[in-house]
Design a protein around this motif. Sequence first.
Motif, short mmCIF file in Angstrom:
data_model
loop_
_atom_site.label_atom_id
_atom_site.label_comp_id
_atom_site.label_asym_id
_atom_site.label_seq_id
_atom_site.Cartn_x
_atom_site.Cartn_y
_atom_site.Cartn_z
N ILE A 167 2.74 2.94 1.33
CA ILE A 167 1.72 1.70 1.18
C ILE A 167 2.78 0.57 1.02
N ALA A 168 2.69 -0.61 1.81
CA ALA A 168 3.39 -1.68 1.72
C ALA A 168 3.07 -2.73 0.85
N LYS A 183 -5.13 7.80 -1.53
CA LYS A 183 -3.91 8.10 -0.94
C LYS A 183 -3.03 8.41 -2.12
N LEU A 184 -3.02 8.10 -3.20
CA LEU A 184 -2.19 7.74 -4.43
C LEU A 184 -2.59 8.89 -5.35
N VAL A 194 -0.15 12.62 -10.03
CA VAL A 194 -0.81 11.18 -9.98
C VAL A 194 -2.13 11.14 -9.71
N THR A 195 -2.90 10.33 -10.58
CA THR A 195 -4.21 9.86 -10.06
C THR A 195 -4.19 8.46 -9.83
N GLY A 196 -5.13 7.95 -8.86
CA GLY A 196 -4.92 7.09 -7.97
C GLY A 196 -5.24 5.77 -9.10
N MET A 197 -6.41 5.90 -10.10
CA MET A 197 -6.61 4.94 -11.10
C MET A 197 -6.93 5.40 -12.28
N ALA A 270 -1.72 5.41 -10.61
CA ALA A 270 -1.06 4.17 -9.69
C ALA A 270 -1.48 2.76 -10.14
N PHE A 271 -2.79 2.76 -10.32
CA PHE A 271 -3.50 1.63 -10.80
C PHE A 271 -4.13 1.83 -12.05
#
Length: 431
Positions: A167-168, A183-184, A194-197, A270-271
């Motif tokens: 992811i850019a 995706k994360l 990893v969980t996205g958020m 990740a977030f």
Amino acid sequence: MNDRSAFTFTRRGFLGTTVGGAAALAANPTWAAGKTLNVLSHKVHQTVLGTDAGDLMAAWKSANDADISFTTFDSNPLQDRLFREASLTDTDYGVGYIIDNRPTSDIASLFEPLNDLAVSDPIEDFDDIAHGLVQGMTVDGNLIGIPVRHATQGLFYNEALLEEAGIAAPPTTLEELVEQCNKLTFTSKSGTPVTGMILASDLALFPVMFARAFGGDFITKDFQLVPDPAAMEKGLDVLRGMFESGALPRSYATTKNDDQVTWLQQGRAAFTVLPFARFAQLNNPEQSNFPGKIKAIAFPGSATLAADKPMASIVEAWAMVIPKNAKDKALAWSYIKEVSSKRVTLGMALNGNGPVRVSSYADPALITKNPLAEVEAQVLANARGAFPPFPEAARAQATMLEEVQLAVIGRKTVKDAVASIIERVTPMMPA
């Protein structure tokens, strides 16, 4: 929504900065002051005004032949003491510090209305103070407090994990955020799941933020309860979808605010959404596995959000008030004016305070110290509290969160949960 532990405080001098002039006056006066202003506050409000070696109020003390005596408590005991003092026949305290989710009409009536003073003896460039913070201190048409400190929420992300997932750039819309969170939700190259958020389930600010992303709200400043049920449903649908996909952890129902910090530091999420002031802690090399890689942006609204209705993040703020029963209101107002000045606001910001003036964020000294200054200023310009203060606010928040949790973990449909929020909270709303 409370996150006062997010702030860190330093005791730097100000020589060589725009507030250098104050440092030159920092030495304690050698004479006994003719009067004393007693201030009731949290310890941080005293700390950010500096030490003897860099006292931001030195010039004010000299000009007013006055000293300042702080009595400090933690947040909840402070509010209790302040309201009790303001309820007496008279009080020795000239200034108190209040949190913006406390002043109901009854509580606001204990403090001096400041509208007339703000006109007859104005604060420097008052319009520079973030409008949403001023609104939070305006009760029944009366300005009762001058904002002095805030914690504004931003979207934090782990840049290293985004890069690993190909992811850019971070998301610009809520829909992109959900896509990236899904995706994360993976196992990183280090072997860490990893969980996205990650979001705490016991704080109203998160479902409110997701509702606002679609133009909705929980309770508006004029006490409209869930003014747009469809927008609230869309926000909760997003949270439920993320839970079902694993982009919110299975432990969502028991997740706390501190978990958000540790999971991001450890690369387990990740977030997350936290006050911008958490930046230093999240990147502290002694605590974080990703120092320098955890960054923040404004929480994005939905792609469907109308252009004339900008995303309104959540902000919690402190303000300075004058009890109606104070003995020297002129001295108290003089103190408030000085603390609210551009010079002192910037000086406090350099000491770790969340500055209430938008212009402070453009100062080179603050930009050097706080790389998120520009984005935080943009977010602050539209930010407002999660809900306005009213007598049953705490119970209303708990009720809303109960229904949100049931919807997110799938024990109740989102539509039924929103209907229940409206049905159950309505009797708690002010008449």
